[in-house]
Design an enzyme around this catalytic site. Structure first.
Site, PDB file in Angstrom:
ATOM      1  N   CYS A 137       0.826  -1.205   0.000  1.00 31.27           N
ATOM      2  CA  CYS A 137       0.000   0.000   0.000  1.00 31.27           C
ATOM      3  C   CYS A 137       0.861   1.256   0.000  1.00 31.27           C
ATOM      4  O   CYS A 137       0.551   2.218  -0.691  1.00 31.27           O
ATOM      5  CB  CYS A 137      -0.941   0.013   1.206  1.00 31.27           C
ATOM      6  SG  CYS A 137      -2.549  -0.746   0.842  1.00 31.27           S
ATOM      7  N   CYS A 247      15.367 -19.616  15.249  1.00 29.09           N
ATOM      8  CA  CYS A 247      15.340 -21.078  15.371  1.00 29.09           C
ATOM      9  C   CYS A 247      16.154 -21.726  14.250  1.00 29.09           C
ATOM     10  O   CYS A 247      16.845 -22.711  14.480  1.00 29.09           O
ATOM     11  CB  CYS A 247      13.901 -21.606  15.412  1.00 29.09           C
ATOM     12  SG  CYS A 247      13.162 -21.453  17.067  1.00 29.09           S
TER      13      CYS A 247
HETATM   14  C1  HEC Z   1      -5.009   5.483  -1.947  1.00 28.58           C
HETATM   15  C2  HEC Z   1      -5.679   4.592  -1.041  1.00 28.58           C
HETATM   16  C3  HEC Z   1      -4.865   3.754  -0.057  1.00 28.58           C
HETATM   17  C4  HEC Z   1      -3.896   4.184   0.804  1.00 28.58           C
HETATM   18  C5  HEC Z   1      -3.302   5.550   0.953  1.00 28.58           C
HETATM   19  C6  HEC Z   1      -3.537   3.020   1.582  1.00 28.58           C
HETATM   20  N1  HEC Z   1      -4.250   1.942   1.193  1.00 28.58           N
HETATM   21 FE1  HEC Z   1      -4.291   0.131   2.076  1.00 28.58          FE
HETATM   22  N2  HEC Z   1      -5.600  -0.538   0.680  1.00 28.58           N
HETATM   23  C7  HEC Z   1      -6.118   0.202  -0.346  1.00 28.58           C
HETATM   24  C8  HEC Z   1      -6.889  -0.663  -1.218  1.00 28.58           C
HETATM   25  C9  HEC Z   1      -7.613  -0.233  -2.481  1.00 28.58           C
HETATM   26  C10 HEC Z   1      -6.833  -1.947  -0.658  1.00 28.58           C
HETATM   27  C11 HEC Z   1      -7.455  -3.241  -1.164  1.00 28.58           C
HETATM   28  C12 HEC Z   1      -6.815  -3.705  -2.406  1.00 28.58           C
HETATM   29  C13 HEC Z   1      -5.380  -4.108  -2.265  1.00 28.58           C
HETATM   30  O1  HEC Z   1      -5.107  -5.081  -1.562  1.00 28.58           O
HETATM   31  O2  HEC Z   1      -4.506  -3.452  -2.866  1.00 28.58           O
HETATM   32  C14 HEC Z   1      -6.029  -1.819   0.547  1.00 28.58           C
HETATM   33  C15 HEC Z   1      -5.781  -2.857   1.411  1.00 28.58           C
HETATM   34  C16 HEC Z   1      -5.118  -2.727   2.615  1.00 28.58           C
HETATM   35  C17 HEC Z   1      -5.040  -3.761   3.622  1.00 28.58           C
HETATM   36  C18 HEC Z   1      -5.707  -5.116   3.566  1.00 28.58           C
HETATM   37  C19 HEC Z   1      -7.146  -4.952   3.969  1.00 28.58           C
HETATM   38  C20 HEC Z   1      -7.902  -6.245   3.932  1.00 28.58           C
HETATM   39  O3  HEC Z   1      -9.011  -6.283   4.486  1.00 28.58           O
HETATM   40  O4  HEC Z   1      -7.416  -7.224   3.354  1.00 28.58           O
HETATM   41  C21 HEC Z   1      -4.276  -3.271   4.646  1.00 28.58           C
HETATM   42  C22 HEC Z   1      -3.906  -3.976   5.931  1.00 28.58           C
HETATM   43  C23 HEC Z   1      -3.886  -1.928   4.262  1.00 28.58           C
HETATM   44  N3  HEC Z   1      -4.415  -1.635   3.039  1.00 28.58           N
HETATM   45  C24 HEC Z   1      -3.088  -1.126   5.032  1.00 28.58           C
HETATM   46  C25 HEC Z   1      -2.685   0.145   4.636  1.00 28.58           C
HETATM   47  C26 HEC Z   1      -1.746   0.949   5.394  1.00 28.58           C
HETATM   48  C27 HEC Z   1      -1.127   0.544   6.739  1.00 28.58           C
HETATM   49  C28 HEC Z   1      -1.569   2.094   4.695  1.00 28.58           C
HETATM   50  C29 HEC Z   1      -0.613   3.229   5.011  1.00 28.58           C
HETATM   51  C30 HEC Z   1       0.815   2.856   5.026  1.00 28.58           C
HETATM   52  C31 HEC Z   1      -2.419   2.015   3.520  1.00 28.58           C
HETATM   53  N4  HEC Z   1      -3.062   0.818   3.508  1.00 28.58           N
HETATM   54  C32 HEC Z   1      -2.567   3.021   2.582  1.00 28.58           C
HETATM   55  C33 HEC Z   1      -5.950   1.547  -0.521  1.00 28.58           C
HETATM   56  C34 HEC Z   1      -5.078   2.351   0.181  1.00 28.58           C
HETATM   57  C1  HEC Z   2      16.039 -27.582  18.845  1.00 29.54           C
HETATM   58  C2  HEC Z   2      14.623 -27.342  19.028  1.00 29.54           C
HETATM   59  C3  HEC Z   2      13.942 -26.332  18.126  1.00 29.54           C
HETATM   60  C4  HEC Z   2      13.833 -26.369  16.750  1.00 29.54           C
HETATM   61  C5  HEC Z   2      14.391 -27.397  15.796  1.00 29.54           C
HETATM   62  C6  HEC Z   2      13.026 -25.228  16.390  1.00 29.54           C
HETATM   63  N1  HEC Z   2      12.682 -24.516  17.506  1.00 29.54           N
HETATM   64 FE1  HEC Z   2      11.434 -22.917  17.553  1.00 29.54          FE
HETATM   65  N2  HEC Z   2      11.779 -22.730  19.558  1.00 29.54           N
HETATM   66  C7  HEC Z   2      12.546 -23.576  20.331  1.00 29.54           C
HETATM   67  C8  HEC Z   2      12.589 -23.084  21.699  1.00 29.54           C
HETATM   68  C9  HEC Z   2      13.342 -23.727  22.856  1.00 29.54           C
HETATM   69  C10 HEC Z   2      11.797 -21.914  21.707  1.00 29.54           C
HETATM   70  C11 HEC Z   2      11.522 -21.001  22.898  1.00 29.54           C
HETATM   71  C12 HEC Z   2      10.260 -21.404  23.543  1.00 29.54           C
HETATM   72  C13 HEC Z   2       9.599 -20.271  24.229  1.00 29.54           C
HETATM   73  O1  HEC Z   2       9.763 -19.130  23.787  1.00 29.54           O
HETATM   74  O2  HEC Z   2       8.871 -20.537  25.190  1.00 29.54           O
HETATM   75  C14 HEC Z   2      11.291 -21.718  20.355  1.00 29.54           C
HETATM   76  C15 HEC Z   2      10.437 -20.706  19.965  1.00 29.54           C
HETATM   77  C16 HEC Z   2       9.818 -20.619  18.727  1.00 29.54           C
HETATM   78  C17 HEC Z   2       8.767 -19.676  18.392  1.00 29.54           C
HETATM   79  C18 HEC Z   2       8.166 -18.636  19.325  1.00 29.54           C
HETATM   80  C19 HEC Z   2       7.041 -19.210  20.123  1.00 29.54           C
HETATM   81  C20 HEC Z   2       6.289 -18.178  20.909  1.00 29.54           C
HETATM   82  O3  HEC Z   2       5.316 -18.566  21.584  1.00 29.54           O
HETATM   83  O4  HEC Z   2       6.607 -17.002  20.880  1.00 29.54           O
HETATM   84  C21 HEC Z   2       8.428 -19.907  17.088  1.00 29.54           C
HETATM   85  C22 HEC Z   2       7.367 -19.182  16.295  1.00 29.54           C
HETATM   86  C23 HEC Z   2       9.275 -20.981  16.614  1.00 29.54           C
HETATM   87  N3  HEC Z   2      10.099 -21.403  17.628  1.00 29.54           N
HETATM   88  C24 HEC Z   2       9.245 -21.488  15.319  1.00 29.54           C
HETATM   89  C25 HEC Z   2      10.138 -22.426  14.842  1.00 29.54           C
HETATM   90  C26 HEC Z   2      10.264 -22.785  13.444  1.00 29.54           C
HETATM   91  C27 HEC Z   2       9.431 -22.232  12.305  1.00 29.54           C
HETATM   92  C28 HEC Z   2      11.248 -23.724  13.376  1.00 29.54           C
HETATM   93  C29 HEC Z   2      11.823 -24.362  12.130  1.00 29.54           C
HETATM   94  C30 HEC Z   2      12.385 -23.458  11.146  1.00 29.54           C
HETATM   95  C31 HEC Z   2      11.709 -23.972  14.739  1.00 29.54           C
HETATM   96  N4  HEC Z   2      11.039 -23.155  15.578  1.00 29.54           N
HETATM   97  C32 HEC Z   2      12.668 -24.919  15.087  1.00 29.54           C
HETATM   98  C33 HEC Z   2      13.154 -24.730  19.900  1.00 29.54           C
HETATM   99  C34 HEC Z   2      13.233 -25.144  18.581  1.00 29.54           C
END
Ligand code: HEC
Ligand code: HEC
Length: 286
Positions: A137, A247
């Site tokens: 946007c 992770c």
């Molecule tokens: C000129 C108009 C315009 C401005 C300025 C604008 N947007 Fe949008 N926005 C849209 C339109 C049109 C859509 C829906 C179509 C699309 O996805 O492009 C949209 C979609 C979105 C959505 C998704 C809404 C949904 O229900 O899926 C988000 C979140 C969003 N805008 C955030 C923002 C934010 C944060 C800003 C400022 C940084 C911003 N937009 C600025 C026109 C605008």
């Molecule tokens: C070796 C074990 C291990 C592996 C493999 C691992 N994680 Fe984690 N992950 C952890 C531990 C430990 C935490 C911390 C738990 C906490 O925040 O309570 C964590 C935290 C997270 C969180 C945050 C959870 C929260 O509640 O905020 C996310 C999201 C996450 N891992 C995603 C992933 C994803 C995606 C992958 C694979 C790309 C992955 N982890 C692989 C051990 C692992």
């Protein structure tokens, strides 16, 4: 000197965590069989070692309500909300518009918008995350530069707009053309990768509730409902994709860039399996 010592301590803490989990993994029933399966391209379905209820009991026994209490006293990430609201009303870019120009004062018309993200977008084509939609946007609608991912302004604006959906259930759709991206995300979650040959699911499905040194491995329910979050370890607010990269680093695996296709698919998969969980930003974690 002090810096060196703290780096060393970090290194040993990390090595011990990995050794502990490797040990758990190798000596558990099925562990050896799974290890034979190294290069498997298909998903190795895993079952949790305990119910979510049992996991939650262990979580409460281990951490108590530490982070909940800290968050009540004031989550440092709350400051970003006010700045995010100001950004939503701020005119920027070549078209002389702000978010509010199209989405109402304080962008309040975007209430509920976050509940359906990430979602498939035919224009990419691929997965549109909430952060990417906001930057899209800015570029297309405002003629403004995209905000750098993980920068203060980017996190503040995303968090504020997402907070308008606080208390509302996640309802991500994987129907139709979205499906292949969901499958890719699932494979990314279950695929073994990195020097330690781990998958996300081994820890967050199979071993959730076990302790890995000073960490309790979390069950992946509620993993996607609280981002951006403040993390004590970071001393900073960050995104879900930053957490993914953390992770991946612990797994000694490749870390694709923020908003890369792989991380967007992974976010899509994880958010879908959290459907029904209530959005609550900012979160607070250890
Ligand atoms: C000129 C108009 C315009 C401005 C300025 C604008 N947007 Fe949008 N926005 C849209 C339109 C049109 C859509 C829906 C179509 C699309 O996805 O492009 C949209 C979609 C979105 C959505 C998704 C809404 C949904 O229900 O899926 C988000 C979140 C969003 N805008 C955030 C923002 C934010 C944060 C800003 C400022 C940084 C911003 N937009 C600025 C026109 C605008
Ligand atoms: C070796 C074990 C291990 C592996 C493999 C691992 N994680 Fe984690 N992950 C952890 C531990 C430990 C935490 C911390 C738990 C906490 O925040 O309570 C964590 C935290 C997270 C969180 C945050 C959870 C929260 O509640 O905020 C996310 C999201 C996450 N891992 C995603 C992933 C994803 C995606 C992958 C694979 C790309 C992955 N982890 C692989 C051990 C692992």
């Amino acid at each position: 000197m002090i810096k060196k010592i703290s780096n060393l301590r970090k290194f040993f803490a990390c090595a011990a965590l990995i050794l502990a989990v490797t040990w758990l993994h190798a000596f558990s029933p099925g562990g050896a069989r799974a290890a034979d399966n190294k290069a498997a391209a298909t998903i190795e379905e895993l079952t949790p070692s305990m119910s979510y209820k049992e996991y939650h009991k262990r979580y409460e026994a281990y951490y108590g309500d530490t982070t909940a209490r800290m968050a009540e006293e004031g989550n440092p990430a709350d400051f970003l909300l006010d700045d995010g609201k100001d950004l939503a009303n701020k005119v920027e870019g070549s078209k002389g518009k702000s978010c509010a120009s199209c989405h109402g004062k304080d962008a309040l018309k975007l209430k509920g918008a976050a509940t359906t993200y990430p979602r498939y977008d035919a224009r990419l084509p691929g997965i549109m995350t909430f952060a990417l939609q906001i930057n899209t946007c800015r570029q297309k609608q405002m003629g403004a530069r995209p905000l750098k991912y993980e920068s203060y302004d980017q996190l503040a604006l995303t968090m504020y707009i997402k907070s308008l959906s606080n208390g509302m259930p996640i309802k991500v759709s994987i129907d139709g053309p979205a499906r292949p991206f969901f499958e890719k995300g699932k494979i990314a979650y279950y695929k073994r990768q990195g020097q330690l040959n781990f998958s996300c699911a081994i820890c967050h499905v199979q071993y959730a509730g076990y302790k890995a040194r000073s960490n309790l491995i979390s069950n992946n329910k509620h993993h996607a409902d609280h981002w951006p979050s403040y993390r004590l370890k970071w001393g900073k607010t960050g995104s879900l994709q930053r957490r993914f990269r953390g992770c991946l680093k612990n797994m000694r695996a490749k870390r694709p860039p923020l908003q890369s296709e792989m991380l967007r698919n992974l976010e899509f998969y994880l958010t879908y399996i959290n459907n029904g969980d209530l959005i609550q930003v900012p979160g607070m974690r250890m």
